[in-house]
Design an enzyme around this catalytic site. Structure first.
Site, PDB file in Angstrom:
ATOM      1  N   GLN A  77      15.348  -8.127  -3.459  1.00  0.00           N
ATOM      2  CA  GLN A  77      14.059  -8.791  -3.207  1.00  0.00           C
ATOM      3  C   GLN A  77      13.605  -9.566  -4.445  1.00  0.00           C
ATOM      4  O   GLN A  77      13.097 -10.685  -4.339  1.00  0.00           O
ATOM      5  CB  GLN A  77      13.006  -7.754  -2.813  1.00  0.00           C
ATOM      6  CG  GLN A  77      11.590  -8.309  -2.762  1.00  0.00           C
ATOM      7  CD  GLN A  77      10.585  -7.341  -2.177  1.00  0.00           C
ATOM      8  OE1 GLN A  77      10.466  -7.227  -0.974  1.00  0.00           O
ATOM      9  NE2 GLN A  77       9.822  -6.645  -3.020  1.00  0.00           N
ATOM     10  N   SER A  81       9.085   5.634  -3.606  1.00  0.00           N
ATOM     11  CA  SER A  81       8.984   4.676  -2.515  1.00  0.00           C
ATOM     12  C   SER A  81       7.875   5.139  -1.573  1.00  0.00           C
ATOM     13  O   SER A  81       7.695   6.349  -1.366  1.00  0.00           O
ATOM     14  CB  SER A  81      10.308   4.643  -1.742  1.00  0.00           C
ATOM     15  OG  SER A  81      10.119   4.027  -0.490  1.00  0.00           O
ATOM     16  N   SER A  82       7.159   4.170  -1.009  1.00  0.00           N
ATOM     17  CA  SER A  82       6.095   4.517  -0.047  1.00  0.00           C
ATOM     18  C   SER A  82       6.694   5.263   1.133  1.00  0.00           C
ATOM     19  O   SER A  82       6.047   6.099   1.756  1.00  0.00           O
ATOM     20  CB  SER A  82       5.408   3.251   0.448  1.00  0.00           C
ATOM     21  OG  SER A  82       4.959   2.504  -0.646  1.00  0.00           O
ATOM     22  N   ASN A 112       3.272   6.209  -8.164  1.00  0.00           N
ATOM     23  CA  ASN A 112       3.262   5.898  -9.599  1.00  0.00           C
ATOM     24  C   ASN A 112       4.139   4.703  -9.967  1.00  0.00           C
ATOM     25  O   ASN A 112       3.947   4.086 -11.014  1.00  0.00           O
ATOM     26  CB  ASN A 112       3.683   7.131 -10.413  1.00  0.00           C
ATOM     27  CG  ASN A 112       2.542   8.111 -10.517  1.00  0.00           C
ATOM     28  OD1 ASN A 112       1.375   7.696 -10.529  1.00  0.00           O
ATOM     29  ND2 ASN A 112       2.845   9.396 -10.560  1.00  0.00           N
ATOM     30  N   GLY A 113       5.116   4.390  -9.108  1.00  0.00           N
ATOM     31  CA  GLY A 113       5.926   3.188  -9.350  1.00  0.00           C
ATOM     32  C   GLY A 113       5.031   1.947  -9.320  1.00  0.00           C
ATOM     33  O   GLY A 113       5.111   1.080 -10.195  1.00  0.00           O
ATOM     34  N   HIS A 114       4.139   1.874  -8.322  1.00  0.00           N
ATOM     35  CA  HIS A 114       3.203   0.737  -8.246  1.00  0.00           C
ATOM     36  C   HIS A 114       2.269   0.752  -9.458  1.00  0.00           C
ATOM     37  O   HIS A 114       1.962  -0.301 -10.032  1.00  0.00           O
ATOM     38  CB  HIS A 114       2.335   0.835  -6.983  1.00  0.00           C
ATOM     39  CG  HIS A 114       3.089   0.684  -5.700  1.00  0.00           C
ATOM     40  ND1 HIS A 114       3.237   1.700  -4.794  1.00  0.00           N
ATOM     41  CD2 HIS A 114       3.728  -0.395  -5.164  1.00  0.00           C
ATOM     42  CE1 HIS A 114       3.931   1.276  -3.750  1.00  0.00           C
ATOM     43  NE2 HIS A 114       4.252   0.012  -3.945  1.00  0.00           N
ATOM     44  N   LYS A 119      13.613  -1.412  -7.784  1.00  0.00           N
ATOM     45  CA  LYS A 119      14.260  -0.667  -6.686  1.00  0.00           C
ATOM     46  C   LYS A 119      14.667  -1.672  -5.604  1.00  0.00           C
ATOM     47  O   LYS A 119      15.729  -1.571  -5.018  1.00  0.00           O
ATOM     48  CB  LYS A 119      13.337   0.406  -6.104  1.00  0.00           C
ATOM     49  CG  LYS A 119      13.999   1.185  -4.968  1.00  0.00           C
ATOM     50  CD  LYS A 119      13.147   2.315  -4.489  1.00  0.00           C
ATOM     51  CE  LYS A 119      11.975   1.849  -3.685  1.00  0.00           C
ATOM     52  NZ  LYS A 119      12.361   1.225  -2.384  1.00  0.00           N
ATOM     53  N   GLY A 165       0.808  -1.222   0.000  1.00  0.00           N
ATOM     54  CA  GLY A 165       0.000   0.000   0.000  1.00  0.00           C
ATOM     55  C   GLY A 165       0.832   1.258   0.000  1.00  0.00           C
ATOM     56  O   GLY A 165       2.016   1.233  -0.324  1.00  0.00           O
TER      57      GLY A 165
END
Ligand code: PAF
Length: 280
Positions: A153, A185-186, A35-37, A149, A31
């Site tokens: 992961q 990033s969030s 805009n990356g998501h 990014k 969540g």
């Protein structure tokens, strides 16, 4: 956009979709979408018939409880953002729904779990693997999309899928940056105005370090990063490494070989930012 909070309801819907021969793309998130998501949603929509996004702040991947507590949560705003982006399905389960029993599974990612994020965030990748495996078993997507990014992961998730003997295709998508170069990033929303300004130094330092590494060697680039971060009292370097992009083994030679990548983790105030830049 359909919104599900229960696994059984989501699976019932997806069963019908799959029986019609439709492909499913999956974008797992925690969540506080940016805009990356949304770029991951767009890439999924281009290659899959149905796009499912999950929002779940996974407690098992936070090695620092304060970090979990302050992680930004804005479900209504996120849902509206996804709806606008044309996402088909949003899955927002509770912690009890995802983990009906205590999570104890331990994964072995060998060397990958001992360096960079693995070294500085003990237990983090085990938690990521727990939740991603669980979500993959629930959604059973054809493809899953992740931002690069979080470079390490993505490598961990590729290794997880191999260990699961799964055919899910893991798609690594480009980093999206703000106009001043800061990787989206969030966590950026947690930066104060002053910290946000300081954070713009991160991509600048990375670009300059890349040039130095290519022109004068890796040692000089590392020294430069140390010095630049040291100059700013609100910044604290956790690591800056130049690694082989396929293995994440640190390059010990002073010259930059083919297929090298620079990776950084740095605190700006209390907020930990990561970024990376391929050198070739
Ligand atoms: O990258 C993230 O947002 C999370 O680590 C993920 C992959 C959604 C697992 O919780």
């Amino acid at each position: 956009m359909l919104i599900f909070t229960k696994i059984a309801d989501l699976r019932g819907f997806l069963k019908e979709i799959k029986s019609l021969g439709q492909s499913v793309g999956f974008v797992p998130t925690m969540g506080a979408l940016h805009n990356g998501h949304i770029s991951l949603i767009s890439i999924s929509k281009k290659t899959c018939n149905i796009t499912v996004c999950s929002i779940f702040v996974n407690p098992t991947q936070f090695n620092d409880k304060a970090d979990l507590k302050r992680y930004p949560r804005m479900p209504e705003k996120d849902a509206a953002f996804l709806e606008n982006a044309g996402c088909d399905v949003l899955f927002m389960p509770s912690v009890e729904e995802v983990y009906p029993t205590e999570k104890k599974e331990a994964y072995d990612f060998d060397y990958l779990n001992t360096v960079l994020e693995g070294k500085f965030r003990p237990g983090h990748f085990n938690g990521v693997a727990q939740v991603v495996k669980r979500l993959f078993e629930i959604v059973e997507p054809d493809k899953a999309f992740f931002g690069s990014k979080d470079y390490q992961q993505v490598m961990i998730i590729k290794a997880l899928v191999k260990q699961m003997h799964s055919h899910i295709e893991i798609v690594s998508c480009p980093i999206l940056r703000e106009s001043d170069g800061l990787a989206m990033s969030s966590r950026n929303t947690l930066l104060s105005k002053e910290e946000r300004e300081i954070a713009t130094k991160v991509p600048k330092i990375m670009i300059e370090a890349k040039q130095l590494a290519l022109n004068k060697g890796i040692n000089e680039a590392k020294q430069f990063v140390d010095n630049e971060v040291e100059k700013v009292s609100l910044m604290k370097l956790e690591y800056f490494e130049i690694c082989n992009a396929d293995t994440l083994k640190t390059i010990t030679d002073n010259n930059v070989p083919k297929n090298a990548i620079a990776l950084i983790a740095v605190f700006v105030g209390k907020i930990r930012l990561i970024d990376n830049l391929p050198l070739n």
